[in-house]
Design a protein around this motif. Structure first.
Motif, PDB file in Angstrom:
ATOM      1  N   VAL B   7       0.814  -1.144   0.087  1.00 57.76           N
ATOM      2  CA  VAL B   7       0.028  -0.163   0.042  1.00 57.76           C
ATOM      3  C   VAL B   7       0.726   1.559  -0.363  1.00 57.76           C
ATOM      4  O   VAL B   7       1.856   0.947   0.923  1.00 57.76           O
ATOM      5  CB  VAL B   7      -0.723   0.497   1.581  1.00 57.76           C
ATOM      6  CG1 VAL B   7      -1.575   0.999   0.961  1.00 57.76           C
ATOM      7  CG2 VAL B   7      -1.850  -1.690   1.010  1.00 57.76           C
ATOM      8  N   GLN B   8       0.681   2.002  -1.340  1.00 56.32           N
ATOM      9  CA  GLN B   8       1.376   3.451  -0.564  1.00 56.32           C
ATOM     10  C   GLN B   8       0.732   5.006  -1.119  1.00 56.32           C
ATOM     11  O   GLN B   8      -0.037   4.638  -2.082  1.00 56.32           O
ATOM     12  CB  GLN B   8       2.410   3.077  -2.233  1.00 56.32           C
ATOM     13  CG  GLN B   8       3.285   2.125  -2.071  1.00 56.32           C
ATOM     14  CD  GLN B   8       4.393   1.613  -2.869  1.00 56.32           C
ATOM     15  OE1 GLN B   8       4.248   2.350  -3.774  1.00 56.32           O
ATOM     16  NE2 GLN B   8       4.914   0.185  -2.925  1.00 56.32           N
ATOM     17  N   PHE B  25       1.996   0.993   3.912  1.00 60.10           N
ATOM     18  CA  PHE B  25       2.562   0.048   3.726  1.00 60.10           C
ATOM     19  C   PHE B  25       2.701  -1.327   3.344  1.00 60.10           C
ATOM     20  O   PHE B  25       1.808  -1.641   2.443  1.00 60.10           O
ATOM     21  CB  PHE B  25       2.091  -0.787   5.441  1.00 60.10           C
ATOM     22  CG  PHE B  25       0.047  -1.094   5.149  1.00 60.10           C
ATOM     23  CD1 PHE B  25      -0.132  -2.654   5.401  1.00 60.10           C
ATOM     24  CD2 PHE B  25      -0.929  -0.221   5.527  1.00 60.10           C
ATOM     25  CE1 PHE B  25      -0.917  -3.370   5.230  1.00 60.10           C
ATOM     26  CE2 PHE B  25      -1.829  -1.041   5.228  1.00 60.10           C
ATOM     27  CZ  PHE B  25      -2.289  -2.366   5.026  1.00 60.10           C
ATOM     28  N   ASP B  26       3.458  -2.619   3.893  1.00 61.96           N
ATOM     29  CA  ASP B  26       3.495  -3.933   2.941  1.00 61.96           C
ATOM     30  C   ASP B  26       2.718  -4.984   4.146  1.00 61.96           C
ATOM     31  O   ASP B  26       3.163  -5.246   5.152  1.00 61.96           O
ATOM     32  CB  ASP B  26       4.737  -4.368   2.468  1.00 61.96           C
ATOM     33  CG  ASP B  26       5.733  -3.313   1.608  1.00 61.96           C
ATOM     34  OD1 ASP B  26       4.954  -3.124   0.905  1.00 61.96           O
ATOM     35  OD2 ASP B  26       6.769  -3.354   1.812  1.00 61.96           O
ATOM     36  N   LEU B  27       2.444  -5.981   3.422  1.00 63.45           N
ATOM     37  CA  LEU B  27       1.654  -7.089   3.935  1.00 63.45           C
ATOM     38  C   LEU B  27       2.165  -7.472   4.239  1.00 63.45           C
ATOM     39  O   LEU B  27       2.117  -8.782   2.252  1.00 63.45           O
ATOM     40  CB  LEU B  27       0.234  -6.861   4.064  1.00 63.45           C
ATOM     41  CG  LEU B  27      -0.208  -8.138   5.104  1.00 63.45           C
ATOM     42  CD1 LEU B  27      -0.661  -7.291   5.690  1.00 63.45           C
ATOM     43  CD2 LEU B  27      -2.208  -8.212   4.657  1.00 63.45           C
ATOM     44  N   TRP B  28       3.082  -8.762   4.310  1.00 63.07           N
ATOM     45  CA  TRP B  28       3.819  -9.879   3.912  1.00 63.07           C
ATOM     46  C   TRP B  28       2.506 -11.783   4.067  1.00 63.07           C
ATOM     47  O   TRP B  28       2.035 -11.317   5.199  1.00 63.07           O
ATOM     48  CB  TRP B  28       4.819 -10.808   4.427  1.00 63.07           C
ATOM     49  CG  TRP B  28       5.921  -9.553   4.426  1.00 63.07           C
ATOM     50  CD1 TRP B  28       5.954  -8.563   4.793  1.00 63.07           C
ATOM     51  CD2 TRP B  28       6.953  -9.075   3.490  1.00 63.07           C
ATOM     52  NE1 TRP B  28       6.117  -7.327   4.514  1.00 63.07           N
ATOM     53  CE2 TRP B  28       7.326  -7.319   3.843  1.00 63.07           C
ATOM     54  CE3 TRP B  28       7.148  -9.657   2.568  1.00 63.07           C
ATOM     55  CZ2 TRP B  28       8.430  -7.390   2.932  1.00 63.07           C
ATOM     56  CZ3 TRP B  28       8.198  -9.074   1.562  1.00 63.07           C
ATOM     57  CH2 TRP B  28       9.136  -7.858   2.194  1.00 63.07           C
ATOM     58  N   PRO B  29       2.664 -12.648   3.079  1.00 68.87           N
ATOM     59  CA  PRO B  29       1.792 -13.569   3.437  1.00 68.87           C
ATOM     60  C   PRO B  29       2.306 -14.063   4.987  1.00 68.87           C
ATOM     61  O   PRO B  29       3.324 -14.304   4.955  1.00 68.87           O
ATOM     62  CB  PRO B  29       2.934 -14.454   2.264  1.00 68.87           C
ATOM     63  CG  PRO B  29       3.112 -13.503   1.079  1.00 68.87           C
ATOM     64  CD  PRO B  29       3.888 -12.683   1.545  1.00 68.87           C
ATOM     65  N   MET B 221      -1.391  -1.724  13.541  1.00 68.65           N
ATOM     66  CA  MET B 221      -0.881  -0.021  12.624  1.00 68.65           C
ATOM     67  C   MET B 221      -2.319   0.881  14.015  1.00 68.65           C
ATOM     68  O   MET B 221      -3.189   0.752  13.846  1.00 68.65           O
ATOM     69  CB  MET B 221      -1.850   0.786  11.774  1.00 68.65           C
ATOM     70  CG  MET B 221      -0.404   0.122  10.294  1.00 68.65           C
ATOM     71  SD  MET B 221      -0.415   0.457   8.447  1.00 68.65           S
ATOM     72  CE  MET B 221      -2.769   0.524   8.248  1.00 68.65           C
ATOM     73  N   VAL B 222      -1.729   2.312  13.799  1.00 71.68           N
ATOM     74  CA  VAL B 222      -2.397   3.293  15.295  1.00 71.68           C
ATOM     75  C   VAL B 222      -3.173   4.320  14.275  1.00 71.68           C
ATOM     76  O   VAL B 222      -2.358   4.598  13.930  1.00 71.68           O
ATOM     77  CB  VAL B 222      -1.953   2.921  16.453  1.00 71.68           C
ATOM     78  CG1 VAL B 222      -3.183   3.953  17.742  1.00 71.68           C
ATOM     79  CG2 VAL B 222      -1.688   1.923  17.484  1.00 71.68           C
ATOM     80  N   MET B 223      -4.333   4.731  14.102  1.00 70.43           N
ATOM     81  CA  MET B 223      -4.832   5.842  13.487  1.00 70.43           C
ATOM     82  C   MET B 223      -6.126   6.662  14.832  1.00 70.43           C
ATOM     83  O   MET B 223      -6.072   6.316  15.198  1.00 70.43           O
ATOM     84  CB  MET B 223      -5.402   4.952  12.287  1.00 70.43           C
ATOM     85  CG  MET B 223      -4.789   4.531  11.187  1.00 70.43           C
ATOM     86  SD  MET B 223      -5.666   4.163   9.780  1.00 70.43           S
ATOM     87  CE  MET B 223      -6.541   5.543   9.069  1.00 70.43           C
ATOM     88  N   GLU B 230       1.114   5.128  14.302  1.00 69.89           N
ATOM     89  CA  GLU B 230       2.270   4.415  15.326  1.00 69.89           C
ATOM     90  C   GLU B 230       2.248   2.798  14.363  1.00 69.89           C
ATOM     91  O   GLU B 230       0.730   2.536  14.149  1.00 69.89           O
ATOM     92  CB  GLU B 230       2.284   4.731  16.738  1.00 69.89           C
ATOM     93  CG  GLU B 230       3.043   3.701  17.257  1.00 69.89           C
ATOM     94  CD  GLU B 230       3.923   3.609  18.642  1.00 69.89           C
ATOM     95  OE1 GLU B 230       3.213   4.632  19.549  1.00 69.89           O
ATOM     96  OE2 GLU B 230       4.529   2.709  19.629  1.00 69.89           O
ATOM     97  N   SER B 231       3.384   2.316  14.183  1.00 70.63           N
ATOM     98  CA  SER B 231       3.402   1.491  13.852  1.00 70.63           C
ATOM     99  C   SER B 231       3.739  -0.026  14.165  1.00 70.63           C
ATOM    100  O   SER B 231       5.507   0.600  14.330  1.00 70.63           O
ATOM    101  CB  SER B 231       2.913   1.376  12.060  1.00 70.63           C
ATOM    102  OG  SER B 231       3.936   1.206  11.187  1.00 70.63           O
ATOM    103  N   GLY B 232       4.269  -0.962  14.054  1.00 73.28           N
ATOM    104  CA  GLY B 232       5.207  -2.324  14.881  1.00 73.28           C
ATOM    105  C   GLY B 232       4.192  -3.128  15.520  1.00 73.28           C
ATOM    106  O   GLY B 232       3.029  -4.246  15.179  1.00 73.28           O
TER     107      GLY B 232
END
Lengths: 226, 256
Positions: B7-8, B25-29, B221-223, B230-232
């Motif tokens: 996602v960009q 963000f990127d989401l991995w398999p 991810m915190v929106m 914040e994300s992690g």
């Protein structure tokens, strides 16, 4: 296997006037395969904080934490996820599980995540629960209603079900009776023999003396402010 | 390895009001990503932009397709996107009734999705539907009953069966346990965890329930106000939150 260097930790409390609390500075230690290092120091000295930074749920302010060939202090979330799947195990003092999931499934889960077949993962989980003297009638029940000592043994079973090459133990013998304490100490000794690098917190001094090869006093890592 | 979803700079405005702003963000398999935030933080808007239900004003949503590799689903033709949403994506609505056809039997609800991707053999479709009802713990003898006769928790499980029967690789969930009794929530959480693990699914889960994400999501991810603050790793964000808003959110949870 575990190499910590120049590690520092601060907490910034934004909702309490932006207070910045420095809790650790220049922490360094290493744990070789087959070795057990015990963290000592008074309550609040930072033993658990250090463990959590190695596990990756506390962010390091600076420094490095190498576990195998990954620097946890700089790793991407997915690298830490992979590390926890295969390499790094953790027996915490708290059991966090989906309510209503049977104990045997809770214990088998790390193996299922690694792709082991259901039957074999469950057989191993049952064997370990039996070894930890958890009554068989409890295996199909959720551990959320268990006593402290029973929950602790479920946590230990989950933490020893896979031979993680690096293992974090937070008070693994707390709230256990003599017989089960002995089982846990043997599990730790076997893990060491199997080549695991173990980093632990043990308030139980006899247990510490028996399994730890070295002790590191975290008081040495306290920031010295004027 | 290629991210399953990349996602960009996704941005969506409602007139002068910001829905979500510059999200990447990127989401991995195999990963489960949680998105938390209060009502109006933009998390549902973002989810709808990712799932192709809403067209973002800017940004790319790149999905690693089975046939042609990474493609921007925003720029894709409508039929191509619709096909992806049938074969590779699933969308689990908060309200099961939004994701089910209430006038059609439980088996029909599941079988219909198979027919949409080309299944034609009645016996096989019915067998697959029965199998999926059992997997989501609905008594297969209820296969000919309409979902309107089901409890809320059963409807939600039927919606999940309907969504997963076609073997999607990415599941979008909007408050999947919202509105359910706590006891039903736990069972659903366990079911979702098992399905994610066994099918190697990736998922994006929007919720305001921090306990749900702790148990279900690898990453968080915190929106707030349409932005990611914040994300992690999920336990890192919850145990050592860095942003003022996340600290407030985590410290506001009532302890049971």
């Amino acid at each position: 296997m575990i190499e910590i260097a120049s590690l520092a930790k601060t907490f910034t409390l934004h909702n309490q006037g932006g207070a910045v609390i420095e809790v650790m500075r220049d922490a360094a230690l290493s744990v070789a395969p087959g070795e057990c290092v015990g963290l000592t120091g008074a309550s609040g000295a930072g033993k658990s904080t250090l463990m959590r930074m190695v596990w990756g749920n506390y962010i390091a302010a600076s420094g490095s934490i190498r576990v195998g060939d990954l620097d946890v202090a700089r790793a991407l979330p997915r690298e830490i996820i992979a590390l926890r799947r295969r390499t790094l195990g953790y027996v915490s003092q708290f059991l966090r599980v989906v309510p209503r999931v049977p104990t045997v499934d809770v214990v088998a889960e790390p193996l299922l995540t690694l792709g082991m077949a259901d039957d074999e993962a469950h057989a191993r989980a049952r064997a370990l629960l039996a070894r930890l003297n958890l009554p068989e009638r409890l295996w199909s029940l959720s551990p959320t209603t268990f006593s402290g000592g029973e929950q602790q043994r479920v946590n230990i079973a989950r933490g020893f079900i896979h031979p993680w090459p690096a293992l974090l133990l937070d008070e693994p013998t707390a709230s256990l009776d003599t017989m089960n304490r002995e089982v846990v100490l043997r599990l730790i000794e076997e893990a060491k023999k199997g080549g695991a690098a173990v980093l632990g917190i043990f308030h139980d001094e006899a247990a510490r003396a028996r399994v730890c090869d070295r002790l590191v006093d975290v008081a040495a890592f306290a920031p010295r402010n004027p | 390895m290629t991210p399953l979803l990349s996602v960009q700079g996704v941005t969506k405005r409602y007139g002068r009001h910001v829905g979500c702003l510059d999200i990447s963000f990127d989401l991995w398999p195999g990963e489960v990503m949680g998105i938390v935030g209060e009502s109006g933080s933009g998390k549902s808007t973002l989810l709808n932009c990712l799932a192709g239900n809403m067209v973002p004003d800017a940004g790319e949503v790149i999905f690693d397709t089975r046939a042609d590799g990474p493609l921007d689903t925003v720029a894709m033709s409508e039929p191509a996107r619709r096909m992806l949403s049938r074969t590779d994506w699933a969308f689990v609505h908060q309200n099961a009734r939004d994701g089910l056809r209430l006038g059609v039997s439980a088996g029909g609800n599941v079988g219909e999705r198979l027919m949409a991707v080309g299944a034609r053999h009645y016996g096989q479709i019915r067998a697959a539907a029965g199998d999926w009802l059992a997997r989501v713990e609905i008594d297969p003898t209820r296969i000919d009953d309409r979902p309107s006769t089901f409890s809320g928790g059963m409807q939600q499980r039927l919606q999940i069966a309907r969504n997963l029967v076609t073997g999607p690789r990415l599941v979008f969930m909007d408050e999947p346990t919202g509105g359910l009794d706590v006891s039903v929530q736990a069972r659903l959480l366990d079911l979702l965890r098992g399905l994610v693990r066994r099918m190697g699914l990736s998922a994006v889960i929007v919720t305001h329930d921090l306990a749900v994400v702790r148990l279900l999501a690898d990453r968080l991810m915190v929106m707030k106000d349409g932005r990611v603050v914040e994300s992690g790793l999920t336990d890192q964000v919850l145990d050592d939150p860095q942003h003022r808003y996340t600290q407030l959110l985590v410290s506001s949870v009532l302890q049971v």
